[in-house]
Design a protein around this motif. Sequence first.
Motif, PDB file in Angstrom:
ATOM      1  N   UNK A  48       0.823  -1.218   0.000  1.00 27.62           N
ATOM      2  CA  UNK A  48       0.000   0.000   0.000  1.00 27.62           C
ATOM      3  C   UNK A  48       0.854   1.265   0.000  1.00 27.62           C
ATOM      4  N   UNK A  49       1.785   1.344   0.940  1.00 27.69           N
ATOM      5  CA  UNK A  49       2.632   2.539   1.046  1.00 27.69           C
ATOM      6  C   UNK A  49       3.540   2.646  -0.177  1.00 27.69           C
ATOM      7  N   UNK A  50       4.049   1.513  -0.619  1.00 27.11           N
ATOM      8  CA  UNK A  50       4.938   1.497  -1.788  1.00 27.11           C
ATOM      9  C   UNK A  50       4.231   2.075  -3.021  1.00 27.11           C
ATOM     10  N   UNK A  51       3.024   1.587  -3.311  1.00 27.51           N
ATOM     11  CA  UNK A  51       2.281   2.081  -4.474  1.00 27.51           C
ATOM     12  C   UNK A  51       1.931   3.560  -4.286  1.00 27.51           C
ATOM     13  N   UNK A  52       1.606   3.935  -3.039  1.00 31.61           N
ATOM     14  CA  UNK A  52       1.251   5.334  -2.769  1.00 31.61           C
ATOM     15  C   UNK A  52       2.435   6.259  -3.035  1.00 31.61           C
ATOM     16  N   UNK A  53       3.638   5.835  -2.663  1.00 32.58           N
ATOM     17  CA  UNK A  53       4.826   6.668  -2.899  1.00 32.58           C
ATOM     18  C   UNK A  53       5.074   6.809  -4.409  1.00 32.58           C
ATOM     19  N   UNK A  54       4.777   5.757  -5.161  1.00 35.44           N
ATOM     20  CA  UNK A  54       5.030   5.806  -6.604  1.00 35.44           C
ATOM     21  C   UNK A  54       3.919   6.573  -7.345  1.00 35.44           C
ATOM     22  N   UNK A  55       2.661   6.242  -7.035  1.00 42.78           N
ATOM     23  CA  UNK A  55       1.548   6.781  -7.831  1.00 42.78           C
ATOM     24  C   UNK A  55       0.699   7.828  -7.114  1.00 42.78           C
ATOM     25  N   UNK A  56       0.893   7.950  -5.812  1.00 41.37           N
ATOM     26  CA  UNK A  56       0.044   8.834  -5.029  1.00 41.37           C
ATOM     27  C   UNK A  56      -0.964   8.015  -4.234  1.00 41.37           C
ATOM     28  N   UNK A  57      -1.430   8.577  -3.102  1.00 43.33           N
ATOM     29  CA  UNK A  57      -2.279   7.786  -2.201  1.00 43.33           C
ATOM     30  C   UNK A  57      -3.609   7.345  -2.800  1.00 43.33           C
ATOM     31  N   UNK A  92      12.618  -1.182  -3.409  1.00 42.36           N
ATOM     32  CA  UNK A  92      11.954  -0.942  -4.703  1.00 42.36           C
ATOM     33  C   UNK A  92      11.956   0.559  -5.034  1.00 42.36           C
ATOM     34  N   UNK A  93      11.641   1.389  -4.017  1.00 42.25           N
ATOM     35  CA  UNK A  93      11.639   2.846  -4.249  1.00 42.25           C
ATOM     36  C   UNK A  93      13.041   3.315  -4.654  1.00 42.25           C
ATOM     37  N   UNK A  94      14.047   2.835  -3.952  1.00 47.08           N
ATOM     38  CA  UNK A  94      15.428   3.220  -4.243  1.00 47.08           C
ATOM     39  C   UNK A  94      15.805   2.775  -5.663  1.00 47.08           C
ATOM     40  N   UNK A  95      15.395   1.548  -6.015  1.00 49.28           N
ATOM     41  CA  UNK A  95      15.698   1.011  -7.353  1.00 49.28           C
ATOM     42  C   UNK A  95      15.028   1.855  -8.446  1.00 49.28           C
ATOM     43  N   UNK A  96      13.761   2.212  -8.226  1.00 46.25           N
ATOM     44  CA  UNK A  96      13.053   3.031  -9.227  1.00 46.25           C
ATOM     45  C   UNK A  96      13.757   4.385  -9.389  1.00 46.25           C
ATOM     46  N   UNK A  97      14.193   4.969  -8.267  1.00 51.00           N
ATOM     47  CA  UNK A  97      14.917   6.242  -8.343  1.00 51.00           C
ATOM     48  C   UNK A  97      16.190   6.112  -9.176  1.00 51.00           C
ATOM     49  N   UNK A 138      11.350   9.145 -13.060  1.00 51.65           N
ATOM     50  CA  UNK A 138      10.100   9.836 -13.434  1.00 51.65           C
ATOM     51  C   UNK A 138       8.858   9.005 -13.118  1.00 51.65           C
ATOM     52  N   UNK A 139       9.048   7.720 -12.753  1.00 47.14           N
ATOM     53  CA  UNK A 139       7.889   6.902 -12.357  1.00 47.14           C
ATOM     54  C   UNK A 139       7.366   7.296 -10.972  1.00 47.14           C
ATOM     55  N   UNK A 140       8.216   7.961 -10.170  1.00 45.45           N
ATOM     56  CA  UNK A 140       7.757   8.450  -8.859  1.00 45.45           C
ATOM     57  C   UNK A 140       7.008   9.754  -9.114  1.00 45.45           C
ATOM     58  N   UNK A 141       5.696   9.689  -9.008  1.00 48.45           N
ATOM     59  CA  UNK A 141       4.876  10.847  -9.404  1.00 48.45           C
ATOM     60  C   UNK A 141       4.517  11.763  -8.236  1.00 48.45           C
ATOM     61  N   UNK A 142       5.011  11.434  -7.041  1.00 47.24           N
ATOM     62  CA  UNK A 142       4.545  12.165  -5.849  1.00 47.24           C
ATOM     63  C   UNK A 142       5.591  13.121  -5.274  1.00 47.24           C
ATOM     64  N   UNK A 143       6.636  13.395  -6.022  1.00 48.03           N
ATOM     65  CA  UNK A 143       7.725  14.226  -5.484  1.00 48.03           C
ATOM     66  C   UNK A 143       7.236  15.592  -5.020  1.00 48.03           C
ATOM     67  N   UNK A 144       6.321  16.176  -5.805  1.00 49.71           N
ATOM     68  CA  UNK A 144       5.856  17.519  -5.444  1.00 49.71           C
ATOM     69  C   UNK A 144       5.056  17.487  -4.140  1.00 49.71           C
ATOM     70  N   UNK A 145       4.292  16.418  -3.912  1.00 51.08           N
ATOM     71  CA  UNK A 145       3.524  16.310  -2.661  1.00 51.08           C
ATOM     72  C   UNK A 145       4.484  16.092  -1.489  1.00 51.08           C
ATOM     73  N   UNK A 146       5.500  15.246  -1.731  1.00 51.46           N
ATOM     74  CA  UNK A 146       6.434  14.941  -0.648  1.00 51.46           C
ATOM     75  C   UNK A 146       7.363  16.111  -0.346  1.00 51.46           C
TER      76      UNK A 146
END
Lengths: 109, 222
Positions: B75-84, B202-207, B212-220
Motif C-alpha cells: 500500500x505505502x509502496x504504491x502510494x509513494x510511486x503513484x500517489x495515495x 523498490x523505491x530506491x531502485x526506481x529512483x 520519473x515513475x515516482x509521481x509524488x515528489x511535489x507532494x512529498x
Amino acid sequence: MMDFFKNHKKPLIYALIIIAIFIVVFAIGFPLGFLTQDPDGLERVIIDFRGETWLENLESVWFPILSWIQNEYVAGILGIVITLIITIGAFKLLKFARSKKEKVNSLPE
Amino acid sequence: MHIPDGLLDPITIIVLWGVTIGFMVLAYYRISNLFKSTESDKMIPYIGVLAAVIFAFQFVNYPIPGGTSGHLIGGTLVAVILGPWASLIVIFLILVIQSLFGDGGITALGANTFNMGVICGIVGFYIVVFLVRLLNHSSMKKEIKVAIATAIGAYISVVLAAFLAGIEISIGGIIPIQVSVPAMVFWHLFIAIGEAIISALIVYYIYKVKPDLITTESIMGV
C-alpha cells in the motif's frame, strides 16, 4: 489490438519479464527456504485460538466457481494477467470519463 | 492480513464497506490529477504492471521465526510511486482479484481494502510525507531520504493495519479483543520489517533506473 501491443510494447515486455522472474522465484524459493507456506500473521492468530480445522472450513463464496484451478502456478499467472487487464481497464475507464467530461465542459455555449 | 469470509460480523462488514466506498469515491475525484498530464496514456500500462507486481508479491510468503510468514502488502509502496488515491484504487483491484483466488474474502473486501488500501496506502503515504519533510533538513540524497521514509511509513502503517484488523475480527466475537489485538500486533511487528525493507529497496531502485515513475515528489516536497 495490434496497435495496443505496438503502443505498449515496453510495459508488456516488463510484465512478461516479471512473470518469468516470479516463476523462477517460486520454483527455487520453496526448496531453498526463503519462501514458505507457513500461515501468515492473521492465519497464525486464528489457528492459535481456533485451530487449523476451523480456519480450513471457512470457504470462499467463489470456491464452487473457481475450484477447477488446482495448480498454484496457473492461479498465479492467471491472477497476474487478470490484474493487468482489470487495472488497465479501470484506469482507462477513469481517463475516458475524464476526457468526456472535459469535452462537454469545452463545448461552446 | 487478508481477512477471509466468515470472520467478520455483518455490521462490521457493512460499516467498512461504507467507509471504503466513501474513500473510493474520493479517490476517483482526486485521481484526475494523475490524468492531467499528457503522458497519462503511457502511465496507465505501467500502473497495470505495478499492480501485477504487487499482486504477485503478495503471493510470495517469506518465513518469520515462530512458524509464521509474511508478505508484501504494498500500500505505502504504491502510494509513494503513484500517489495515495491511485494506490487505493490499485490495492482495491488487486484485492478483488485475490478474493477470486480465495486469498481474502469477498464479503471482507471492504475491510481488507480499508486496512491495506486506506491505512497502508493513504495513512502510510502521509507518514512518508511527514518523514520526508523532516529529513529535508538533512543533506542526504533525495533517493535515500524517500527510501528511509518509505521504510518507516510502510512499517508503521502495516502495524497500524494489523492493530485495526485485530479490532475488526474481535467485534464479531470469534476471537476476543484481548487476544486478537496483541497477537496481530506482535506478529506484524516482525512481518512489517520485510514490508519496510522490500518497499524501500523498490523505491530506491526506481529512483536509480526510472525516477520519473515516482509521481509524488511535489507532494512529498523533495
